[in-house]
Design an enzyme around this catalytic site. Structure first.
Site, PDB file in Angstrom:
ATOM      1  N   SER A 134     -11.137   0.226   6.987  1.00 41.72           N
ATOM      2  CA  SER A 134     -12.241  -0.655   6.603  1.00 41.72           C
ATOM      3  C   SER A 134     -12.231  -1.855   7.539  1.00 41.72           C
ATOM      4  O   SER A 134     -11.196  -2.198   8.118  1.00 41.72           O
ATOM      5  CB  SER A 134     -12.049  -1.132   5.159  1.00 41.72           C
ATOM      6  N   TYR A 147      -7.505  -6.040  -1.691  1.00 43.94           N
ATOM      7  CA  TYR A 147      -8.080  -4.946  -0.901  1.00 43.94           C
ATOM      8  C   TYR A 147      -7.805  -5.139   0.592  1.00 43.94           C
ATOM      9  O   TYR A 147      -7.418  -4.205   1.289  1.00 43.94           O
ATOM     10  CB  TYR A 147      -9.585  -4.853  -1.159  1.00 43.94           C
TER      11      TYR A 147
END
Length: 247
Positions: A134, A147
């Site tokens: 990501s 995250y």
């Protein structure tokens, strides 16, 4: 479907979103696909659609990973797609269980599956590990501490693995997307669909098929070509938080 067989491609988190789109795309490229996920009802239907195999897999359970990998006789590609995000609390308020869930799935699960399949990937003579990372692997943003920590770890593991496998017939790639419209966001907001929908208000995010396209391109390069990383975002997104929502 491509008639030229390219070996077996294993996709984790293949029940929906990027994983399902990747399985379809790799099958169309001529790979025999093995689909791993906890929701086997979804993967079994998809396996019928693309001529693959669906096997139960919970990357958080070492025993499940071992059973899954033992069922796979040979593997040319591993796509580590299983992952999740939980909550948007600041670090000072982040529940332990949210952080633990993200680290367990996004990091430990990826390592367990990679470790178990590496011998078979190497034995193929042209193996390939693709980690779905990501932009959160190299950016930070308020409310994303857990995250981003997990995806920074994925990036570090990917780069370390690339060095450790130098000289061996296994390529290593990270695909790092920005916003992708999948049920991933609904999970993060724990089913609050209204909050999840606001994530994509005013712009067109990437689709799961866009990421599958990147993965397919990387794994179909000649075996001497290693695509180290692909960073891909919507044209409306410059960073994790800089988004043009004027559309």
């Amino acid at each position: 479907m491509n008639s030229q067989a390219k070996g077996t491609a294993v996709v984790t988190g293949a029940s929906s979103g990027i994983g399902a789109a990747t399985a379809r795309r790799l099958a169309s490229e001529g790979f025999s696909v093995v689909l791993g996920a906890r929701r086997t009802d979804a993967t079994e239907k998809l396996a019928e659609e693309c001529g693959g195999r669906a096997l139960p897999l919970d990357v958080n359970d070492p025993g499940s990973v071992t059973r899954f990998c033992d069922e796979i006789e040979e593997a040319a590609v591993l796509v580590n797609n299983a992952g999740l995000a939980r909550g948007l609390e600041p670090v000072a308020e982040m529940p332990d269980e949210h952080l633990q869930a993200m680290l367990e799935t996004n990091v430990l699960g990826l390592v367990r599956t990679t470790r178990a399949l590496l011998p078979k990937l190497a034995a193929s003579g042209a193996g390939h590990v693709v980690n779905v990372g990501s932009i959160a692997g190299f950016e930070t943003y308020p409310g994303g501490g857990g995250y981003t920590a997990s995806k920074h770890a994925v990036r570090a593991i990917t780069k370390t693995l690339r060095v450790e496998l130098l000289g061996k017939p296994v390529r290593v790639t990270e695909v790092a997307p920005g916003h992708v419209a999948t049920e991933f966001v609904s999970v993060r907001f724990e089913g609050e669909e209204e909050s999840a929908a606001k994530t994509y208000e005013g712009f067109t995010p990437l689709s799961a098929e866009d990421i599958a396209d990147c993965i397919a391109w990387a794994v179909t390069r000649p075996p001497n070509v290693n695509v180290d990383e692909i960073v891909v975002r919507s044209i409306s997104q410059a960073t994790a938080t800089d988004i043009d929502r004027s559309n």
